[in-house]
Design a protein around this motif. Structure first.
Motif, PDB file in Angstrom:
ATOM      1  N   PHE A  88     -63.385 -17.537   2.911  1.00  0.00           N
ATOM      2  CA  PHE A  88     -64.297 -17.137   1.836  1.00  0.00           C
ATOM      3  C   PHE A  88     -65.693 -16.691   2.281  1.00  0.00           C
ATOM      4  N   GLY A  89     -65.934 -16.601   3.566  1.00  0.00           N
ATOM      5  CA  GLY A  89     -67.176 -16.022   4.040  1.00  0.00           C
ATOM      6  C   GLY A  89     -68.353 -16.977   4.076  1.00  0.00           C
ATOM      7  N   GLY A  90     -69.518 -16.424   4.434  1.00  0.00           N
ATOM      8  CA  GLY A  90     -70.689 -17.248   4.683  1.00  0.00           C
ATOM      9  C   GLY A  90     -71.816 -17.123   3.685  1.00  0.00           C
ATOM     10  N   MET A  91     -71.596 -16.426   2.548  1.00  0.00           N
ATOM     11  CA  MET A  91     -72.656 -16.221   1.575  1.00  0.00           C
ATOM     12  C   MET A  91     -72.529 -17.185   0.401  1.00  0.00           C
ATOM     13  N   VAL A  92     -73.585 -17.916   0.125  1.00  0.00           N
ATOM     14  CA  VAL A  92     -73.622 -18.883  -0.974  1.00  0.00           C
ATOM     15  C   VAL A  92     -74.901 -18.666  -1.765  1.00  0.00           C
ATOM     16  N   SER A  93     -74.796 -18.658  -3.085  1.00  0.00           N
ATOM     17  CA  SER A  93     -75.970 -18.617  -3.955  1.00  0.00           C
ATOM     18  C   SER A  93     -75.935 -19.810  -4.891  1.00  0.00           C
ATOM     19  N   PHE A  94     -77.115 -20.272  -5.292  1.00  0.00           N
ATOM     20  CA  PHE A  94     -77.158 -21.386  -6.235  1.00  0.00           C
ATOM     21  C   PHE A  94     -78.401 -21.295  -7.104  1.00  0.00           C
ATOM     22  N   GLN A  95     -78.292 -21.883  -8.293  1.00  0.00           N
ATOM     23  CA  GLN A  95     -79.403 -21.950  -9.240  1.00  0.00           C
ATOM     24  C   GLN A  95     -79.893 -23.381  -9.353  1.00  0.00           C
ATOM     25  N   VAL A  96     -81.194 -23.530  -9.598  1.00  0.00           N
ATOM     26  CA  VAL A  96     -81.808 -24.854  -9.584  1.00  0.00           C
ATOM     27  C   VAL A  96     -82.496 -25.159 -10.911  1.00  0.00           C
ATOM     28  N   THR A  97     -82.676 -26.445 -11.181  1.00  0.00           N
ATOM     29  CA  THR A  97     -83.459 -26.849 -12.334  1.00  0.00           C
ATOM     30  C   THR A  97     -84.926 -26.537 -12.065  1.00  0.00           C
ATOM     31  N   GLY A  98     -85.667 -26.220 -13.104  1.00  0.00           N
ATOM     32  CA  GLY A  98     -87.085 -25.940 -12.926  1.00  0.00           C
ATOM     33  C   GLY A  98     -87.440 -24.476 -12.883  1.00  0.00           C
ATOM     34  N   GLY A  99     -86.428 -23.591 -12.955  1.00  0.00           N
ATOM     35  CA  GLY A  99     -86.693 -22.164 -13.063  1.00  0.00           C
ATOM     36  C   GLY A  99     -87.179 -21.514 -11.780  1.00  0.00           C
ATOM     37  N   GLU A 100     -87.884 -20.398 -11.953  1.00  0.00           N
ATOM     38  CA  GLU A 100     -88.285 -19.555 -10.825  1.00  0.00           C
ATOM     39  C   GLU A 100     -89.161 -20.288  -9.822  1.00  0.00           C
ATOM     40  N   GLU A 101     -90.141 -21.031 -10.295  1.00  0.00           N
ATOM     41  CA  GLU A 101     -91.050 -21.700  -9.366  1.00  0.00           C
ATOM     42  C   GLU A 101     -90.323 -22.730  -8.520  1.00  0.00           C
ATOM     43  N   ALA A 102     -89.354 -23.408  -9.117  1.00  0.00           N
ATOM     44  CA  ALA A 102     -88.578 -24.392  -8.358  1.00  0.00           C
ATOM     45  C   ALA A 102     -87.746 -23.701  -7.279  1.00  0.00           C
ATOM     46  N   ALA A 103     -87.178 -22.542  -7.603  1.00  0.00           N
ATOM     47  CA  ALA A 103     -86.390 -21.799  -6.622  1.00  0.00           C
ATOM     48  C   ALA A 103     -87.261 -21.322  -5.466  1.00  0.00           C
ATOM     49  N   VAL A 104     -88.449 -20.824  -5.799  1.00  0.00           N
ATOM     50  CA  VAL A 104     -89.384 -20.381  -4.755  1.00  0.00           C
ATOM     51  C   VAL A 104     -89.801 -21.557  -3.880  1.00  0.00           C
ATOM     52  N   ALA A 105     -89.987 -22.713  -4.496  1.00  0.00           N
ATOM     53  CA  ALA A 105     -90.385 -23.907  -3.747  1.00  0.00           C
ATOM     54  C   ALA A 105     -89.303 -24.317  -2.750  1.00  0.00           C
TER      55      ALA A 105
END
Length: 335
Positions: A253-270
């Motif tokens: 299945f390859g090496g690319m993984v994406s995920f979403q986090v609680t807290g929205g955009e700022e949490a993802a950037v953090a």
């Protein structure tokens, strides 16, 4: 030699890689040359006259690419975009229509390529598959009904974040000649050193992709259990919408993984800011692990369009480091 072998690992190492007849060197030399001596007017040695048209190092790579994808002809370019530009100029005329999915440069396209093939063939259309994320080790689109395979060789094919390149592989000889004409006319060809670097990378493609896939599977599994992660996108997970097709047509299945986090955009950037072992960077497919925030980085130009990605999304290119170290880094980055 490669005519006697069909196993991918052997073909990857030997296709196009004949020993140098002068010195016996076991890898193709870097022919860093622009022009070639002719034996009389029109008398070309081995078909070489000018390196935009052909170069022995590039020829070795193009033969290797064709063998890996099960095609008749491979063409190497200066970048993935150069390859795509040549393809569009060859296939399309004013007034033609192009049908592409919403995620034109993502893993989803490759997962559904087999279903697209039947639709394209019924309509008499050409099917072009970008196989960059999967690589020919994980799947071979030509065998699944595609007409053209596109690669950004910068990614998994090169594999070491030290070269930029693109490729087209086709089975139809007439189309191959048309593409080769435009490749030469437009001139955006792969240089000899770049071709040599990609050839070097391809020799370890199979073992690297196995490790990328193993590590990514462990990362995805950990993320599905993390309380601050709301969604994990990885075709190896049974709940992924493309899992069934991926399991059917891909080696893994390859090496690319994406995920979403609680807290929205700022949490993802953090998360991106706190990562230490994962390097913040926009490319993918190298031996080192990378992460990025697509909304502000690779996909910033898609904001407000149908291609816009969620603001709370983090993308990982999982490398071949020790998986336990990668998991520890993600846990601390998630806080």
């Amino acid at each position: 030699m490669t005519d006697r072998y069909n196993n991918f690992e052997t073909v990857a190492i030997h296709a196009g890689n004949t020993a140098d007849p002068l010195t016996g060197a076991v890898v193709p030399p870097i022919y860093q040359v622009s022009t070639y001596k002719q034996d009389g007017v029109g008398g070309l040695r081995g078909g070489y006259e000018y390196s935009r048209s052909a170069n022995p190092t590039r020829t070795a790579l193009e033969e290797n690419l064709a063998a890996l994808e099960g095609g008749r002809r491979g063409l190497a370019f200066a970048s993935g975009l150069a390859a795509e530009d040549c393809l569009l100029r060859t296939l399309l005329a004013p007034g033609d229509h192009v049908v592409i999915p919403d995620d034109a440069y993502g893993g989803t396209f490759r997962l559904f390529a087999a279903a697209v093939a039947s639709v394209a063939q019924e309509a008499g259309a050409r099917l072009v598959v970008d196989n960059t994320f999967a690589s020919p080790y994980l799947q071979q689109p030509l065998a699944l009904g595609a007409d053209v395979v596109v690669h950004s060789m910068t990614k998994y094919m090169g594999g070491h974040s030290d070269v930029v390149g693109g490729a087209l592989v086709v089975s139809d000889e007439t189309l191959a000649e048309e593409l080769a004409y435009h490749q030469n006319a437009m001139g955006a060809v792969a240089g000899p050193f770049d071709a040599w670097l990609v050839l070097r990378g391809i020799k370890t493609l199979a073992v690297r992709m196995d490790r990328h896939s193993e590590n990514a599977a462990r990362v995805a599994e950990m993320l599905t259990r993390h309380p601050k992660v709301t969604r994990v996108l990885y075709p190896g997970l049974p709940e992924h919408p493309g899992h069934e097709i991926a399991a059917k047509q891909m080696r893994s299945f390859g090496g690319m993984v994406s995920f979403q986090v609680t807290g929205g955009e700022e949490a993802a950037v953090a998360v991106c800011d706190r990562a230490k072992l994962f390097t913040l960077g926009e490319s993918l497919g190298g031996v080192e692990s990378l992460l990025e925030h697509p909304g502000r980085m690779t996909h910033a130009s898609a904001a407000g369009s149908p291609l816009e990605v969620p603001a709370d999304l983090v993308r990982l290119s999982v490398g071949i480091e020790n998986a336990d170290d990668l998991l520890d880094d993600l846990r601390q980055a998630l806080g």
